[in-house]
Design an enzyme around this catalytic site. Sequence first.
Site, mmCIF file in Angstrom:
data_model
loop_
_atom_site.group_PDB
_atom_site.id
_atom_site.type_symbol
_atom_site.label_atom_id
_atom_site.label_comp_id
_atom_site.label_asym_id
_atom_site.label_seq_id
_atom_site.Cartn_x
_atom_site.Cartn_y
_atom_site.Cartn_z
ATOM 1 N N CYS A 165 68.857 2.031 58.648
ATOM 2 C CA CYS A 165 70.146 1.132 59.239
ATOM 3 C C CYS A 165 70.067 1.903 60.697
ATOM 4 C CB CYS A 165 71.256 1.585 58.652
ATOM 5 S SG CYS A 165 72.718 1.105 59.375
ATOM 6 N N THR A 166 70.167 1.010 61.692
ATOM 7 C CA THR A 166 70.202 1.353 62.911
ATOM 8 C C THR A 166 71.479 2.073 63.573
ATOM 9 O OG1 THR A 166 71.127 -1.014 63.558
ATOM 10 C CG2 THR A 166 68.870 -0.596 63.813
ATOM 11 N N HIS A 167 72.510 2.057 62.689
ATOM 12 C CA HIS A 167 73.525 3.201 62.966
ATOM 13 C C HIS A 167 73.219 4.457 62.785
ATOM 14 C CE1 HIS A 167 76.258 -0.765 62.682
ATOM 15 N NE2 HIS A 167 77.075 0.014 63.349
ATOM 16 N N CYS A 216 69.167 -4.742 63.726
ATOM 17 C CA CYS A 216 70.002 -4.762 62.306
ATOM 18 C C CYS A 216 68.933 -5.004 61.155
ATOM 19 C CB CYS A 216 71.113 -5.466 62.262
ATOM 20 S SG CYS A 216 72.148 -5.423 60.802
ATOM 21 N N ASN A 217 68.765 -3.751 60.325
ATOM 22 C CA ASN A 217 67.872 -3.856 59.384
ATOM 23 C C ASN A 217 68.502 -4.785 58.264
ATOM 24 O OD1 ASN A 217 65.771 -1.280 59.006
ATOM 25 N ND2 ASN A 217 67.576 -0.753 60.243
ATOM 26 N N THR A 218 69.839 -4.860 58.191
ATOM 27 C CA THR A 218 70.625 -5.766 57.252
ATOM 28 C C THR A 218 70.293 -7.353 57.503
ATOM 29 O OG1 THR A 218 72.050 -3.957 56.605
ATOM 30 C CG2 THR A 218 72.823 -5.915 56.081
ATOM 31 N N GLU A 254 81.105 3.322 64.007
ATOM 32 C CA GLU A 254 82.036 2.493 64.527
ATOM 33 C C GLU A 254 83.401 2.899 65.252
ATOM 34 O OE1 GLU A 254 81.380 -1.153 65.298
ATOM 35 O OE2 GLU A 254 79.455 -0.514 64.674
ATOM 36 N N TYR A 283 77.974 -5.294 57.755
ATOM 37 C CA TYR A 283 77.511 -6.313 57.212
ATOM 38 C C TYR A 283 76.832 -5.944 55.726
ATOM 39 C CZ TYR A 283 76.974 -9.640 61.228
ATOM 40 O OH TYR A 283 77.302 -10.578 62.238
ATOM 41 N N GLY A 284 76.650 -4.666 55.591
ATOM 42 C CA GLY A 284 75.982 -4.269 54.441
ATOM 43 C C GLY A 284 76.416 -4.445 53.294
ATOM 44 N N ASP A 320 73.304 -6.856 66.933
ATOM 45 C CA ASP A 320 73.505 -6.044 65.392
ATOM 46 C C ASP A 320 74.998 -6.170 65.061
ATOM 47 O OD1 ASP A 320 73.362 -3.630 63.436
ATOM 48 O OD2 ASP A 320 74.710 -2.699 64.930
ATOM 49 N N SER A 321 75.227 -5.851 63.659
ATOM 50 C CA SER A 321 76.647 -6.133 63.324
ATOM 51 C C SER A 321 77.605 -5.291 64.107
ATOM 52 C CB SER A 321 76.570 -5.345 61.875
ATOM 53 O OG SER A 321 76.248 -3.982 61.701
HETATM 54 N N1 DGL Z 1 73.257 -1.422 61.639
HETATM 55 C C1 DGL Z 1 72.952 -2.395 60.562
HETATM 56 C C2 DGL Z 1 71.592 -2.003 59.878
HETATM 57 O O1 DGL Z 1 70.622 -1.746 60.387
HETATM 58 C C3 DGL Z 1 73.866 -2.736 59.427
HETATM 59 C C4 DGL Z 1 74.991 -1.969 59.401
HETATM 60 C C5 DGL Z 1 76.035 -2.707 58.540
HETATM 61 O O2 DGL Z 1 77.043 -3.562 59.149
HETATM 62 O O3 DGL Z 1 76.339 -2.491 57.292
HETATM 63 O O4 DGL Z 1 71.419 -2.414 58.418
#
Ligand code: DGL
Length: 255
Positions: free
Chosen positions: A184-186, A73-75, A152, A42-43, A10-11
């Site tokens: 988003c996995t966060h 990570c979806n992104t 984070e 990453y988004g 993941d990011s």
């Molecule tokens: N956790 C990531 C996701 O599922 C991305 C978060 C990020 O870095 O913007 O999209």
Amino acid sequence: MCTAPIAVFDSGLGGLSVLRELVRLMPGENFIYFGDSANAPYGCRSTEEIRRLTLNHAKRLFSQGAKALVVACNTATSAAIDELRRSYPHKIIIGIEPALKPAVDRFPGGKILVMATDATLREQKFAALLSRYAADCDIHKCPCPELVAFVERGELDSPKLHEVLRKELAGHLEPLPQGAVLGCTHYPFLKTAISRVLGEQCILFDGSEGTATQTRRRLELAGLLSPLEKGSICLENSLSEPRLRELALKLLELP
Ligand code: DGL
């Protein structure tokens, strides 16, 4: 049967919400979790940048002997999964996408929010997903660029987070949605705070369980499940800050 590790990427720390499900479902597997907190979020990056970072990390994780890669990570999935699969055609590579299907199945004709990063919502993959379900529900895209930073730094519930959530969700609260997809996995780590803004009756959906089930199914089909009773977890991060390790262990909620 194979005891080589499953790499989970993941990011940052968000993918731990997926790792948690993977460990629950496959306690006998060995896992390497890599979070790229140095480059998170990453988004808000360009597709090319997300792709480059993801491919670099995948290369390293496969060179460490991973038998499969879970892009938690979806992104990164939206931006890079096709290229990853082209680069490693013989590897098991599992991505994650916003859990829109279960939300639409649960509330046909209802109002559903999809909370995700800007990058996920702008990519072709999401457009394709949306077009599959747009006729069945009132679906609202809801970019939430500021939420990742809260996870984070381990700020999972606070007045400041509440304020940011109210700002990011403003415009989608009247009437309140029946369901919200945490794309988003966060975000699963912020469920309590999100529910406080969307109301307890709004059901939250996330893709972690589906991703874990799919990973087990693919490993089983390939005959690559681990024969061990109890596996290990190796936590890696591109930032070497001791607080990240402590936070990761707290988020994993392992005994
Ligand atoms: N956790 C990531 C996701 O599922 C991305 C978060 C990020 O870095 O913007 O999209």
